[in-house]
Design a protein around this motif. Sequence first.
Motif, PDB file in Angstrom:
ATOM      1  N   THR A 742       0.758  -1.265  -0.053  1.00 50.02           N
ATOM      2  CA  THR A 742       0.109  -0.067   0.044  1.00 50.02           C
ATOM      3  C   THR A 742       0.905   1.351   0.075  1.00 50.02           C
ATOM      4  N   ALA A 743       0.310   2.487  -0.372  1.00 53.99           N
ATOM      5  CA  ALA A 743       0.994   3.773  -0.253  1.00 53.99           C
ATOM      6  C   ALA A 743       0.118   4.768   0.075  1.00 53.99           C
ATOM      7  N   ASN A 744       0.372   5.406   1.140  1.00 52.98           N
ATOM      8  CA  ASN A 744      -0.345   6.526   1.488  1.00 52.98           C
ATOM      9  C   ASN A 744      -0.998   7.361   0.716  1.00 52.98           C
ATOM     10  N   ASP A 745      -0.517   7.951  -0.414  1.00 53.67           N
ATOM     11  CA  ASP A 745      -1.091   8.618  -1.217  1.00 53.67           C
ATOM     12  C   ASP A 745      -1.768   8.108  -2.553  1.00 53.67           C
ATOM     13  N   VAL A 746      -1.691   6.759  -2.519  1.00 53.76           N
ATOM     14  CA  VAL A 746      -2.337   5.989  -3.765  1.00 53.76           C
ATOM     15  C   VAL A 746      -3.413   5.008  -3.358  1.00 53.76           C
ATOM     16  N   VAL A 747      -4.784   5.346  -4.118  1.00 52.55           N
ATOM     17  CA  VAL A 747      -5.806   4.478  -3.893  1.00 52.55           C
ATOM     18  C   VAL A 747      -5.595   3.167  -4.678  1.00 52.55           C
ATOM     19  N   VAL A 748      -5.875   2.119  -4.027  1.00 50.07           N
ATOM     20  CA  VAL A 748      -5.731   0.764  -4.694  1.00 50.07           C
ATOM     21  C   VAL A 748      -7.156   0.360  -4.576  1.00 50.07           C
ATOM     22  N   THR A 749      -7.425  -0.043  -5.792  1.00 49.16           N
ATOM     23  CA  THR A 749      -9.111  -0.390  -5.701  1.00 49.16           C
ATOM     24  C   THR A 749      -9.197  -1.420  -7.123  1.00 49.16           C
ATOM     25  N   SER A 750     -10.245  -2.182  -6.856  1.00 47.77           N
ATOM     26  CA  SER A 750     -10.643  -3.233  -8.022  1.00 47.77           C
ATOM     27  C   SER A 750     -11.871  -2.700  -8.597  1.00 47.77           C
ATOM     28  N   SER A 751     -12.419  -1.602  -8.118  1.00 50.35           N
ATOM     29  CA  SER A 751     -13.622  -1.075  -8.589  1.00 50.35           C
ATOM     30  C   SER A 751     -13.601   0.186  -9.450  1.00 50.35           C
ATOM     31  N   ILE A 752     -14.153   0.093 -10.719  1.00 50.23           N
ATOM     32  CA  ILE A 752     -14.061   1.325 -11.611  1.00 50.23           C
ATOM     33  C   ILE A 752     -14.693   2.581 -11.123  1.00 50.23           C
ATOM     34  N   GLU A 753     -15.940   2.316 -10.542  1.00 52.45           N
ATOM     35  CA  GLU A 753     -16.605   3.381  -9.681  1.00 52.45           C
ATOM     36  C   GLU A 753     -15.838   3.813  -8.677  1.00 52.45           C
ATOM     37  N   GLU A 754     -15.127   3.137  -7.765  1.00 55.10           N
ATOM     38  CA  GLU A 754     -14.689   3.636  -6.751  1.00 55.10           C
ATOM     39  C   GLU A 754     -12.997   4.613  -7.266  1.00 55.10           C
ATOM     40  N   ALA A 755     -12.520   4.085  -8.349  1.00 59.49           N
ATOM     41  CA  ALA A 755     -11.631   4.660  -9.154  1.00 59.49           C
ATOM     42  C   ALA A 755     -12.080   5.802  -9.777  1.00 59.49           C
ATOM     43  N   ALA A 756     -13.219   5.934 -10.189  1.00 59.87           N
ATOM     44  CA  ALA A 756     -13.891   7.290 -10.824  1.00 59.87           C
ATOM     45  C   ALA A 756     -13.745   8.372  -9.786  1.00 59.87           C
ATOM     46  N   ALA A 758     -12.161   8.712  -6.960  1.00 62.90           N
ATOM     47  CA  ALA A 758     -10.947   9.235  -6.464  1.00 62.90           C
ATOM     48  C   ALA A 758     -10.323  10.288  -7.732  1.00 62.90           C
ATOM     49  N   LEU A 759     -10.375   9.722  -8.743  1.00 54.85           N
ATOM     50  CA  LEU A 759      -9.417  10.546  -9.979  1.00 54.85           C
ATOM     51  C   LEU A 759     -10.390  11.625 -10.355  1.00 54.85           C
ATOM     52  N   ASN A 760     -11.692  11.894  -9.980  1.00 55.22           N
ATOM     53  CA  ASN A 760     -12.375  13.084 -10.084  1.00 55.22           C
ATOM     54  C   ASN A 760     -11.844  14.108  -9.017  1.00 55.22           C
ATOM     55  N   GLU A 864      -9.255  12.083 -15.912  1.00 57.31           N
ATOM     56  CA  GLU A 864     -10.039  13.358 -14.979  1.00 57.31           C
ATOM     57  C   GLU A 864      -9.048  14.342 -14.611  1.00 57.31           C
ATOM     58  N   ASN A 865      -9.168  14.458 -13.177  1.00 55.87           N
ATOM     59  CA  ASN A 865      -8.306  15.220 -12.361  1.00 55.87           C
ATOM     60  C   ASN A 865      -7.100  14.564 -11.767  1.00 55.87           C
ATOM     61  N   GLY A 866      -7.031  13.283 -11.852  1.00 57.21           N
ATOM     62  CA  GLY A 866      -6.068  12.396 -11.276  1.00 57.21           C
ATOM     63  C   GLY A 866      -5.037  11.559 -12.403  1.00 57.21           C
ATOM     64  N   LYS A 905      -0.401  10.890 -21.434  1.00 58.08           N
ATOM     65  CA  LYS A 905      -1.444  10.351 -22.318  1.00 58.08           C
ATOM     66  C   LYS A 905      -2.775  10.595 -21.201  1.00 58.08           C
ATOM     67  N   THR A 906      -4.049  10.988 -21.952  1.00 53.53           N
ATOM     68  CA  THR A 906      -5.213  11.381 -21.173  1.00 53.53           C
ATOM     69  C   THR A 906      -6.341  10.487 -21.619  1.00 53.53           C
ATOM     70  N   ILE A 907      -7.098  10.034 -20.784  1.00 52.79           N
ATOM     71  CA  ILE A 907      -8.277   9.172 -21.194  1.00 52.79           C
ATOM     72  C   ILE A 907      -9.411   9.765 -20.255  1.00 52.79           C
ATOM     73  N   SER A 908     -10.613   9.112 -20.579  1.00 52.22           N
ATOM     74  CA  SER A 908     -11.640   9.473 -19.758  1.00 52.22           C
ATOM     75  C   SER A 908     -12.221   8.148 -19.077  1.00 52.22           C
ATOM     76  N   ILE A 909     -13.004   8.340 -17.985  1.00 55.08           N
ATOM     77  CA  ILE A 909     -13.544   7.066 -17.291  1.00 55.08           C
ATOM     78  C   ILE A 909     -14.366   6.231 -18.206  1.00 55.08           C
ATOM     79  N   GLU A 910     -15.088   7.055 -18.941  1.00 50.94           N
ATOM     80  CA  GLU A 910     -15.810   6.280 -20.141  1.00 50.94           C
ATOM     81  C   GLU A 910     -15.175   5.378 -21.027  1.00 50.94           C
ATOM     82  N   ASP A 911     -13.829   5.842 -21.361  1.00 51.22           N
ATOM     83  CA  ASP A 911     -12.840   5.021 -22.152  1.00 51.22           C
ATOM     84  C   ASP A 911     -12.703   3.535 -21.348  1.00 51.22           C
TER      85      ASP A 911
END
Length: 933
Positions: A742-756, A758-760, A864-866, A905-911
């Motif tokens: 783990t890392a304090n400043d990194v969100v580790v997840t298996s969920s795209i929704e949760e990732a979205a 955090a990235l926003n 997004e912002n992340g 490179k930049t992509i979106s959550i929808e991508d």
Amino acid sequence: MMKFFQPAVVFFALVLTSACSTINIDQIDLSGKWQVKLDSTNTGESSNWAAKKFMGTKINLPGTLDDAGIGKPNNLEPAINNYVMSNLARKHQYIGKAWYQREIDIPTSWKGNVVKLNLERIIWESAVYIDGKLVGKANSLIGNHVYDLTTHLTPGKHLLTVCIDNSNQFPLINVAGTKYPDPVNQDMAHAYTNHTQIKWNGILGDLSINVSDKNTPNNIQVYPNVKDNKLKITFSQSKFSDNKVNCIIRDIKGEVIFNEKIQALIENNNSISIEIDRPKNLAFWDEFNPALYDVEIVSNTGSSKARFGYKEVSNKNGDLTLNGKRIFLRGNLECVIFPLTGHPPMEKKEWAKLISQAKAYGLNHLRFHSWCPPKAAFEAADEAGIYCQVELPQWSLKVGQEDKTTQYLKAEANKIIRDYGNHPSFLFMTMGNELEGDAAVLNTMVEDLKKQDNRHMYATTSFSFQKPMGTRPESQDEFFITQWTDKGWVRGQGIFNDKSPHFNADYTATSEHVKIPLVSHEIGQYSVYPDMSEISKYKGILEPLNFIAVKRELEKKGLIGSAKDFTYNSGKLAALLYKEEIERALKTPSFDGFQLLQLQDFPGQGTALVGLLNAFWESKGIISAEEFRQFNSELVPLVRFEKAVYKSGERFTASIEVTNFFEEKKNQTIDWTLTDDAGTVIKKGNVDGVSLTIGNNVNIGAIEYPVTTTTAKRLTLTVSLKGTKYKNNWSIWVYPNVVATTANDVVVTSSIEEAAVALNQGKKVLLNPDYKTLKGIDGRFVPVFWSPVHFPNQPATMGLLVDKKHPALQNFPTDTHTDWQWWDLCIQSKSVITDSLDVTPIVRVIDNFVTNHHLATVFEAKVENGKLIFSSMDLTSKLDDRPVARQLRYSLLQYMSGTSFNPTKTISIEDLKKIKADKKQGNFSAKDIYKEN
């Protein structure tokens, strides 16, 4: 769509003007200019074209219509479909009859002698006419078409016409490749196919008229009798009244080692035999001492010569022996792959060049798959000490269904042993490749051959998918070629993807019960990505439309810049697997050899680029001959160890052994070292006083290393025979027991929704979904089997392309290609298609050359912002038992926590949500050649 055309007929007429007919000559060379006439309506015979001269197209013979640019021009365009991708494209193609014509001028000195026409190699049937009258017809794919012209010729000029028909004469000898829409490409036996050589029309090799005294000895056959230390020599002579003949034997330098008059025994059919004790200076022939001799038989009516080697191949208690000494076949297939000409070379120097390359890579054996090579190949093999296996021109699933075909094949078999039987390199013969049908017919054929000629070992088939054939030897088999027995696999396919890497295995459990010599069938078949630089090499009669189609596809998809990396890194994975395949075979005491499919590319059957060399036998830059010989040689140091990956606190142990098929060695020293990538010696040792016998020398010594590390490392184990060129090496990977997941400043997840979310919020995210829920291509360790065109229904990826210099992998030791430490990560993954995503892969998956997708398992991007790293390799489950996954996760997190984590490179959550695989197979048929339509 391809346009089909009607078979045409080519008519050849031969005219030769020789020197003054009073000059005493014994041969007329017919090479040079001929007239050729195509007969697309097949009317040449009924119209008696041979009766008079005709004005056709000039052609050089020996040669083919393809050489002359005669035939229907190819109208295919480069495209990824079954037509183009099935094989290299002929620039011109012609199937049917062909007529050649020239004049000959027969010297007066030939009157009363035997006059014969020799046409060395033809596909498939020939007919010869003198002054419009038919002399006869011949039908052979494996040897000379010889015509006796004695009664048809008088001194002076005559019109010689040769009609050649290269259409399929016996369809039942050939398995139909049902995947290929073009019927002309469906035949797959290599003696008659468009997949390797082409179905050329013409005459190759010796093209001459020869004269001899009718009572001159001929057909000299030399039969070594090693058991009794004798030599039997037979020959034919139409009228033989001598009680004795003079027998002279010379070595290759011309020195006489035997010269005596010998009592002759007249047998049946004008066959005469003599038997002598083995001359004192007559050495054995083998790969290390290819001693050759010339025997001359002199009778009161003339003399004849033949070349031979003194050797005996046999089965000794299930082991393959040559001259009483055990041998091991390090073999490779030879499938008539000559892409500049589309036909085999007929000159010894060309075969010598090929064989020299084969020996450079440690090979000592060539299997001529469903064909028999010309004499030039045997001559080169004789001189180089290469062990040859020839086969009838047959790859059939319907053996025995038609008596006419069976009789033809029996005649071909008899011709093979008559024409090539003296060559010491000719050790083995089978009735064809992967045959199915009436096993009794095959057993009878082998039984008859064994009675006629004991100089070779025979088998019914080179493997069979028909059971119980293929799982155990047939009653008449003297050796057994198979990919499995009734107890399981004897090759790596079916093993390497299913079991984690382990290096203590062999095939003893599945092979030791076989009581005759056993050879593993067509091992390897690991596909390598096409080499785009090869396109410019095709300057002959074939076009690489398949390669060009792939190149255009890569350009279209923006992948052309990675093409060289695709070839190299898929090739390194293939080399890795070939090494383990070969070493398992060498470790098996009950094995007698293997046959690779193969060291060089196979351009047909769906573009099967399974070679570490290209179709020209040139290096692809993947592995050098010296490196390959380390594990493929007459003497190979080997080790057995449990696995490739170790955690700190574990103990690496290995057992040393040596496979020795060279010579016995006493009081040897074996050195071993364990080094890191910087070249630092971690540990070393040696074993003194080692005696190496012929065969498998096991349990020579032990290597132990208690793993203690705080950083991940690759270590290289090298084992060598001191004072010699023989050495071998292996990699293992060691990992620390504890790293941060783990890392304090990194969100580790298996969920795209949760990732979205955090990235926003502008956070850093390591997104590692459950790979089983992803839409993608199933993870695999091994690359494409054979060809994604020929076998399209397989998870068809070709290994990894790793950006090893990327800072995300700073704490994860790796090369750019797949190696054994990646096995767990590859298996527990999905390759996701990123065609529509503008991302930078950290770990790219090389797609097959049919679909050519952008594939990745680890990539980074701004979202997004992340900032995101996405992994479709499992970096989450059971990490305590999966040190490689844990280490990769740690390395990624360390990178993400640092200042260098800044994706471009930049992509979106929808991508991300659009990542999915294209399940379509395109325009490809998925039928198997062994299944009915």
